[in-house]
Design a protein around this motif. Structure first.
Motif, PDB file in Angstrom:
ATOM      1  N   UNK A 116      35.675  56.404  27.049  1.00 22.76           N
ATOM      2  CA  UNK A 116      35.605  57.712  26.413  1.00 22.76           C
ATOM      3  C   UNK A 116      34.205  58.279  26.608  1.00 22.76           C
ATOM      4  N   UNK A 118      31.677  61.161  28.565  1.00 23.67           N
ATOM      5  CA  UNK A 118      31.682  62.470  29.197  1.00 23.67           C
ATOM      6  C   UNK A 118      31.150  62.355  30.615  1.00 23.67           C
ATOM      7  N   UNK A 119      31.933  62.867  31.570  1.00 26.52           N
ATOM      8  CA  UNK A 119      31.502  62.850  32.964  1.00 26.52           C
ATOM      9  C   UNK A 119      31.476  64.282  33.474  1.00 26.52           C
ATOM     10  N   UNK A 120      31.014  64.438  34.692  1.00 26.06           N
ATOM     11  CA  UNK A 120      31.070  65.787  35.238  1.00 26.06           C
ATOM     12  C   UNK A 120      30.431  65.851  36.601  1.00 26.06           C
ATOM     13  N   UNK A 209      32.623  72.759  33.560  1.00 23.21           N
ATOM     14  CA  UNK A 209      32.715  72.124  32.255  1.00 23.21           C
ATOM     15  C   UNK A 209      32.343  70.663  32.375  1.00 23.21           C
ATOM     16  N   UNK A 210      32.702  69.916  31.356  1.00 24.21           N
ATOM     17  CA  UNK A 210      32.549  68.481  31.425  1.00 24.21           C
ATOM     18  C   UNK A 210      33.946  67.893  31.469  1.00 24.21           C
ATOM     19  N   UNK A 212      36.208  64.728  30.067  1.00 23.61           N
ATOM     20  CA  UNK A 212      36.295  63.625  29.104  1.00 23.61           C
ATOM     21  C   UNK A 212      37.791  63.457  28.862  1.00 23.61           C
ATOM     22  N   UNK A 215      39.553  66.243  26.962  1.00 22.25           N
ATOM     23  CA  UNK A 215      39.201  67.641  27.217  1.00 22.25           C
ATOM     24  C   UNK A 215      40.449  68.527  27.221  1.00 22.25           C
ATOM     25  N   UNK A 217      42.723  69.189  25.133  1.00 21.99           N
ATOM     26  CA  UNK A 217      42.965  70.020  23.947  1.00 21.99           C
ATOM     27  C   UNK A 217      42.211  71.344  24.024  1.00 21.99           C
ATOM     28  N   UNK A 218      41.109  71.367  24.764  1.00 17.96           N
ATOM     29  CA  UNK A 218      40.384  72.624  24.896  1.00 17.96           C
ATOM     30  C   UNK A 218      41.153  73.627  25.747  1.00 17.96           C
TER      31      UNK A 218
END
Lengths: 289, 416
Positions: A116, A118-120, A209-210, A212, A215, A217-218
């Motif tokens: 869990x 955050x990547x990007x 964005x990032x 994860x 994500x 749900x966004x």
């Protein structure tokens, strides 16, 4: 003057983001009436494909984004259509429960593999100056991609035999079947295409964005609001609804606060659905796609 | 197509909601107390959206307990730690806090990550006379004898970083943060500091936690032309802001100071080109080069799978290590685990020195006087360039004095 220019770009970018998020859902929900709660997770998968390809395998960002991500997510969609969705056509509420489960499953699997965390990927192409303002070049690229994607969708659906078969089958599977088309196969391919478009959207948005596991749900609520407000003619509707919502949100966010931007987006949606209970295209452009 | 009746829809959705709720009530079979052990509880989210914070916090609590036990335990007894996982869910916080206090009768709860969850368990533990130790950096102002706080407050973290910004960048400040109580209140503290020090507070804009599109805001900040930007963004979605800010070429144009940057390991998720130059003030950085911290980081990494696998430690993660050890020292001083005696020992102005430096309890607020370090991101890591020694947690000194009014149990906010 600069301010107006930059605001126009922001509005276009807001519209493009919503249209991009809605494209795959317009196929899966708009055309096929499958309430795909795993829509956000398909987008998330697209983002992870970009990250894994560029970081682990050193593949060019654009190839990963525009080719590998849609193919991979399309295949994932194909697999789940076969083992899950195909039993549920015409049972809308059941598809909601099933895809909700699918969404939790995908979050779980991705968390298990990648953690869990955050990547990007960094946004490519740098920035340009617009008078006093500085903006990222990638925004323009994203707007261009969205225009191309929608043009392609319209051309395929309106001008090719494949599109005709898909539209015909969705309207009346029995009649299509009588004419020698195999509806299960058309459903399967259409679902995979919807998933591929969703993965593509997730991949295109990834550098902005990032990424994860949660994500999705966004994205999912905005995509549904856009497609539902769009109405019966899924693609024309999604473009129109994106246009309205994108403009409302970006202008209000800019003039007041981003929270009011969200609030006004939802108020607009409520008003639109009160006036047009079957969506914008339930009243206008009924004969479009 | 089969039609959907309203009744059927309600039935199906109610059934699935019930299934999900039921899943939350499973679990936690435990053995009864033995007489030769002291039971304490930790309440940190190890799953759900907040597990990025909760997992290292649980690890740090575990490490502290193991170290205390290895050094002979506490009052001749071993500590047994019950690690609850509230799953980023407020109902489970309430449920587990009650269970810890009434069923397990724990000596202390090391707990809560967000301010929202702290405000759920604080009254429950207060009523049930169970001590709560809160070790997370937060918006300040809690004034409650039963709630010892070792996390830093806006006066200790926000003011130094804003002061740095005003000294080095200029007087016009623009604030953005996440939309819930902590960033809201931290923003108000910032505004108070800026206006009292002759600066100009341009805006305070807050974003819901799931917002990922910051384009309009970035243009808006450019239009406002601040001398520097002050951020208190929270969570995975908000990291997009830093990415989009850098992509718009702003990182080198308008400097940025932050209350929260790094606490969610943002500098590890972003590329160095996307965050180099951001300044933050925190009570703890993994990069602190004190002998105590170097040794602590090594012990932590050895215990949890080596430098590559062990999570990166920031002021949130390390906080629970400090909290657990500090509490244990207070028990030693008091000679008992009785709540009143331990609180009295702490309120005597007790000090303890850990990886972040020396902490001393301020009896008036039950918060800690502690060191704060200013650091800048360089090449994707923190470079500590200044340490401010022994800052007092005097945020609400005018209204909170637990030595005079020990019955106070509320949270004060800034008066603008």
């Amino acid at each position: 003057m600069d301010l107006i220019g930059i605001q126009i770009i922001q509005v276009l970018s807001g519209i493009a983001t919503l249209a991009l998020m809605g494209a795959g859902l317009a196929v899966i929900f708009g055309m096929m009436r499958v309430i795909n709660f795993a829509h956000g997770e398909f987008m998330m998968l697209g983002g992870y494909v970009v990250i894994v390809c560029t970081e682990q395998f050193g593949i060019n960002l654009w190839i990963a984004m525009l080719i590998i991500a849609p193919i991979f997510v399309g295949l994932v969609g194909l697999v789940f259509e076969r083992i899950l969705i195909r039993f549920l056509y015409g049972r809308m509420i059941d598809t909601l429960i099933a895809t909700w489960g699918l969404s939790l499953f995908l979050i779980g699997v991705v968390t298990w593999i990648f953690g869990n965390v955050t990547r990007g990927v960094q946004t490519p192409l740098g920035a340009y100056s617009f008078g006093d303002y500085s903006e990222k070049v990638y925004t323009l690229v994203m707007i261009a991609f969205t225009v191309v994607i929608y043009l392609a969708i319209f051309i395929v659906l309106r001008r090719t035999k494949l599109g005709l078969i898909a539209r015909g089958t969705m309207q009346n599977p029995n009649q299509a079947s009588c004419l020698g088309v195999s509806p299960p196969r058309v459903y399967m391919v259409t679902f995979a295409v919807g998933a591929a478009l969703t993965g593509l959207a997730g991949a295109i948005l990834a550098p902005l964005n990032t990424v994860i596991p949660t994500i999705g749900v966004s994205y999912v609520a905005q995509a549904f609001i856009t497609v539902i407000t769009g109405g019966a003619a899924a693609f024309t509707g999604t473009v129109l609804a994106s246009g309205v919502f994108g403009t409302v949100r970006q202008v209000i966010s800019f003039e007041w606060t981003p929270i009011l931007g969200q609030v006004f987006l939802l108020i607009t949606a409520v008003i639109l659905l009160r006036i047009f209970p079957t969506g914008i295209t339930g009243r206008f452009f009924r004969r479009s796609t | 197509m089969r039609s959907i009746t309203r009744r059927k829809f309600l039935a199906t959705s109610a059934a699935s909601a019930a299934a999900i709720t039921a899943a939350g009530f499973m679990g936690n079979v435990r053995i009864a107390h033995a007489d030769d052990e002291i039971v304490i509880a930790s309440l940190f989210d190890q799953s759900g959206g907040l597990d990025v914070y909760g997992t290292p916090m649980t690890m740090c609590t575990t490490l502290a307990v193991e170290e205390i036990n290895a050094a002979g335990g506490l009052l001749g007894k071993k500590i047994r730690l019950i690690s609850y996982d509230p799953q980023s869910n407020m109902e489970l916080y309430a449920q587990y806090a009650q269970e810890a206090a009434l069923k397990e009768k724990v000596a202390v709860v090391q707990g809560a990550i967000t301010s929202a969850s702290r405000e759920v368990i604080r009254p429950i533990l207060g009523e049930n006379k169970t001590m709560l130790w809160y070790s997370v950096i937060y918006e300040g102002g809690v004034c409650d004898m039963n709630n010892v706080v070792s996390g830093a407050t806006p006066l200790q973290m926000g003011d130094p970083v804003v002061e740095y910004g005003m000294k080095n960048y200029g007087k016009k400040v623009y604030y953005i943060g996440a939309d819930y109580n902590a960033p809201q209140i931290i923003g108000d503290w910032g505004k108070k500091y800026v206006t009292e020090h002759g600066g100009e507070w341009l805006a305070k804009n807050l974003f819901p936690l799931d917002v990922t599109e910051f384009g309009p805001e970035i243009s808006k900040i450019q239009a406002a032309k601040p001398d520097f930007l002050y951020t208190c963004l929270v969570g995975g979605a908000h990291i997009s802001f830093y990415r989009q800010w850098a992509a718009a070429g702003m990182l080198k144009k308008i400097p940025m100071v932050s209350f929260t940057f790094g606490v969610g390991n943002e500098h590890k998720s972003l590329k160095p080109e996307e965050c180099d130059g951001i300044v933050s003030a925190q009570p703890y950085f993994q990069e602190l080069e004190t002998p105590a911290n170097i040794a602590f980081v090594k012990r932590f990494q050895d215990r949890f799978g080596g430098p590559d696998k062990a999570p990166y430690l920031n002021s949130v993660g390390s906080g629970s290590y400090i909290g657990t050890w500090f509490w244990a020292e207070a028990v030693k001083k008091a000679g008992t685990i009785e709540r009143e005696a331990v609180l009295k020992a702490l309120a005597s102005g007790m000090s303890w020195e850990g990886p972040s430096g020396k902490l001393t309890v301020d009896p008036a607020s039950m918060h800690c006087i502690q060191d704060v370090h200013l650091a800048k991101v360089e090449g994707g890591s923190w470079k500590v360039f200044q340490t401010i020694n022994q800052l007092r947690p005097d945020d609400v000194k005018d209204r909170c004095d637990l030595t005079k009014n020990p019955a106070t149990a509320e949270q004060f906010t800034p008066q603008l």
